[in-house]
Design an enzyme around this catalytic site. Structure first.
Site, PDB file in Angstrom:
ATOM      1  N   GLU A   1      25.817  -3.761  -0.956  1.00 41.31           N
ATOM      2  CA  GLU A   1      27.010  -3.121  -0.389  1.00 41.31           C
ATOM      3  C   GLU A   1      28.040  -4.198  -0.030  1.00 41.31           C
ATOM      4  O   GLU A   1      29.231  -4.050  -0.304  1.00 41.31           O
ATOM      5  CB  GLU A   1      26.598  -2.314   0.841  1.00 41.31           C
ATOM      6  CG  GLU A   1      27.630  -1.306   1.268  1.00 41.31           C
ATOM      7  CD  GLU A   1      27.130  -0.455   2.434  1.00 41.31           C
ATOM      8  OE1 GLU A   1      27.915   0.332   2.941  1.00 41.31           O
ATOM      9  OE2 GLU A   1      25.942  -0.606   2.833  1.00 41.31           O
TER      10      GLU A   1
ATOM     11  N   ARG B   1       8.198  -2.335  -1.920  1.00 38.03           N
ATOM     12  CA  ARG B   1       7.622  -0.994  -2.011  1.00 38.03           C
ATOM     13  C   ARG B   1       7.266  -0.626  -3.446  1.00 38.03           C
ATOM     14  O   ARG B   1       6.347   0.168  -3.668  1.00 38.03           O
ATOM     15  CB  ARG B   1       8.557   0.054  -1.402  1.00 38.03           C
ATOM     16  CG  ARG B   1       8.486   0.096   0.119  1.00 38.03           C
ATOM     17  CD  ARG B   1       9.129   1.383   0.649  1.00 38.03           C
ATOM     18  NE  ARG B   1      10.476   1.513   0.168  1.00 38.03           N
ATOM     19  CZ  ARG B   1      11.572   1.236   0.890  1.00 38.03           C
ATOM     20  NH1 ARG B   1      11.454   0.829   2.135  1.00 38.03           N
ATOM     21  NH2 ARG B   1      12.767   1.373   0.367  1.00 38.03           N
TER      22      ARG B   1
END
Lengths: 177, 177
Positions: free
Chosen positions: A99, A62
């Site tokens: 994460e 993106r």
């Protein structure tokens, strides 16, 4: 910097994507709006137009959307940082934390020259792990980071703490999920 | 269209990437050259500036690089087509063939309105499978495809045969590996 309310109104918020409890900020509704797209690129441009930028660096995928548009407008070059294994010539590599576990991103070793004046641009500043890795890649190639720009900043994740040694521009801020 | 020799000179050719016998055309050396980047976007723009384009559609992820820059310059919107599972709202999906097996790409169902005048832009026209799938997605949403633009065309792979019902612009052509 004050959040731009018109731009913010063009973002679509999607609860529980990609998983429960996360509100995903969908920028595709901004991108398809010509006025919003123009405003974003022009605001990035205004921040850097007098700063003699030689290259805009963005992170796949993106980040590519605004990075090349800004580079074009600034008469600068564009440098992509990609996921491991995608760039075909000699690269340097930087790991970063997810994460759970780690991932790695690469930049071509000849993409930045010592002294290049660099903007690093991404769509989103969250925890700052991605952009911190991007900064390290640019610094290892001796590029001079003039500023970091983001369309969206999730300020409650405190990403600025990791990258605060550089000037930061963000156009839209969310203070909570 | 005649190949642009200056642009072609900025492309780096990498033999045997991603596998033996393939010559990879690396556009990162073009992207980091401000003059070349500007020339590419300006040539795409010249092709469409009088054609009332409402949206530029590009395929993840290298397609994003030029797509948004062109959309910005045309005062149009930008619409990303992404790999399956990346877009957060309601999508339509299109399968396409790879060398072995199939893959799938998606577009948001509300990204294109009936009658939208569309340019589809990608960095590379090879066998045409990817761009054919992108055309199908746009047509299923009743967008009007005004033209297809590519930075590079590998003409020996005959991709034009699959998409030749639309006007095609390519800036650099390779007649052989």
């Amino acid at each position: 910097m004050k959040t731009d309310e018109y731009l913010k109104s063009t973002i679509r918020s999607i609860p529980d994507f990609p998983k429960k409890g996360i509100v995903f900020r969908d920028i595709t509704t901004l991108l398809k709006d010509p006025k919003a797209l123009k405003q974003v690129v022009d605001r990035f441009y205004d921040e850097y137009k007098d700063k003699d930028i030689s290259k805009v660096v963005s992170v796949e995928s993106r980040g590519f959307i605004f990075g090349a548009a800004l580079a074009y407008k600034l008469n600068a070059g564009f440098v992509p940082i990609r996921k491991k294994g995608k760039l075909p010539a000699e690269t340097i590599i930087q790991e970063y934390e997810l994460e759970y576990g780690t991932d790695a991103m690469e930049i071509h070793a000849d993409a930045v020259q010592p002294g290049d004046r660099i903007v690093i641009l991404d769509d989103l500043l969250a925890t700052g792990g991605t952009i911190e890795a991007a900064c390290k890649l640019v610094e290892r190639l001796q590029g001079e980071i003039v500023g970091l720009s983001f369309l969206i900043e999730l300020s409650f994740l405190n990403g600025r703490q990791r990258i605060g040694r550089h000037p930061i521009q963000s156009l839209i801020t969310y203070d909570s999920e």
